[in-house]
Write an enzyme that holds these catalytic residues in place. Structure first.
Site, short mmCIF file in Angstrom:
data_model
loop_
_atom_site.label_atom_id
_atom_site.label_comp_id
_atom_site.label_asym_id
_atom_site.label_seq_id
_atom_site.Cartn_x
_atom_site.Cartn_y
_atom_site.Cartn_z
N ASP A 205 77.57 36.86 13.65
CA ASP A 205 78.78 37.68 13.74
C ASP A 205 79.95 36.78 14.11
O ASP A 205 80.05 36.29 15.24
CB ASP A 205 78.58 38.76 14.81
CG ASP A 205 79.75 39.74 14.88
OD1 ASP A 205 80.81 39.44 14.27
OD2 ASP A 205 79.62 40.78 15.53
N THR B 150 88.77 39.80 5.54
CA THR B 150 89.37 39.82 4.20
C THR B 150 90.44 40.89 4.03
O THR B 150 91.09 40.95 2.99
CB THR B 150 88.29 40.04 3.12
OG1 THR B 150 87.58 41.24 3.44
CG2 THR B 150 87.30 38.88 3.07
N THR C 289 91.46 30.59 0.22
CA THR C 289 92.15 31.56 -0.63
C THR C 289 93.43 31.00 -1.24
O THR C 289 94.04 30.07 -0.69
CB THR C 289 92.51 32.80 0.24
OG1 THR C 289 93.37 33.67 -0.49
CG2 THR C 289 93.26 32.39 1.50
N TYR D 30 97.05 36.77 7.16
CA TYR D 30 95.77 36.42 6.56
C TYR D 30 95.82 34.98 6.02
O TYR D 30 94.94 34.16 6.30
CB TYR D 30 95.44 37.40 5.44
CG TYR D 30 94.27 36.99 4.58
CD1 TYR D 30 92.96 37.08 5.05
CD2 TYR D 30 94.48 36.50 3.29
CE1 TYR D 30 91.89 36.68 4.25
CE2 TYR D 30 93.41 36.11 2.49
CZ TYR D 30 92.12 36.20 2.98
OH TYR D 30 91.07 35.80 2.18
#
Length: 271
Positions: free
Chosen positions: A35, A61, A100, A126
């Site tokens: 986790d 995400t 990303t 993010y």
């Protein structure tokens, strides 16, 4: 001797596909075992795993929720990554971190694909946290950072509960006659089985550093939706809207197309 390759986030669409392609070499870790919201517990998880490679597919995400809970996002996308990098050093394992296209976006006049060494400039929390995670990942002695974008898979490989653009659109098309889709964000949506294969090919080539692993070409979300409905034979009217017309908490890059020349030169083909 078969490598032991640990995949965190093994329940997600990319983690699941990597485990499928790796077969018996994969050691899948789901949230129950690893986790990332509790970085301090990760070391104990790896105590009894002779990992030679750790591929971190786990992560925060939800781009909009990151604006509201940046600290929680930071724990998962940066602090836990730092911890995993240190664990890999202790195990002498290669660390693969997924990143990303959202590490880009600040250059609002950009119209040519981004290379790995182009100036980064995230425009949301993010993207900020994923960029911090890239730096944390590079603390591993052998680190590979893979930037990808807009991951989607077929329903057979990723059940509709998998949150991805394609599944969302197909689901909406069952309930609505018309759908509005953003048409001014240009990026490189990528097919999960191809990306998974690309990552494993980079590992086989012992590549380190940052690589862009996305499918060829580029599209707006509107283009993608139109093509998807055509392929799925869905009779739905799609209207193109602008980013400013779509209410979202987080700002999105208008252009975040990734260049894959570096990837292609190492593995010998593009996706």
């Amino acid at each position: 001797k078969k490598q032991s390759i640990v995949v965190t986030g093994a329940s997600g669409q990319l983690g699941r596909e990597l485990c499928r392609q790796l077969g018996p070499a994969a050691v899948p870790l789901h949230r129950e075992q690893a986790d990332l919201s509790r970085p301090a517990d990760l070391r104990r998880t790896f105590n009894n795993i002779p990992a030679e490679v750790v591929i971190n597919c786990a992560g925060w995400t939800d781009v909009d929720a990151a604006e509201v809970s940046p600290e929680d996002c930071c724990v998962i996308n940066d602090e836990a990554v730092h911890e995993l990098a240190l664990i890999c050093n202790k195990l002498d394992a290669t660390f693969v971190q997924l990143s990303t296209d959202y590490v880009f976006g600040a250059d609002t006049r950009r119209t040519s694909p981004y290379c790995e060494d182009d100036c980064v400039g995230p425009i949301n929390q993010y993207g900020n946290r994923k960029l911090a995670g890239e730096k944390s990942a590079s603390r591993a002695n052998h680190s590979l950072v893979v930037r990808t974008c807009g991951l989607y898979a077929t329903n057979a490989r990723a059940p509709l509960r998998s949150r991805n653009f394609a599944n969302t659109m197909l689901s909406l098309s069952e309930k609505r006659d018309s759908i509005r889709v953003v048409g001014d964000q240009q990026c490189t949506p990528s097919y999960v089985p191809h990306v998974a294969k690309g990552i494993l090919e980079l590992l086989a080539a012992q590549a380190t550093g940052i690589y862009h692993v996305v499918n060829d070409g580029s599209a707006s979300w509107y283009d993608f939706a139109c093509e998807l409905f055509l392929a799925a034979d869905r009779k739905v009217s799609v209207s193109r809207i602008t980013t400013s017309e779509y209410p979202a908490v987080a700002q999105r890059p208008l252009y975040s197309v990734l260049d894959t020349t570096k990837f292609t030169s190492v593995v010998g083909h593009s996706l």
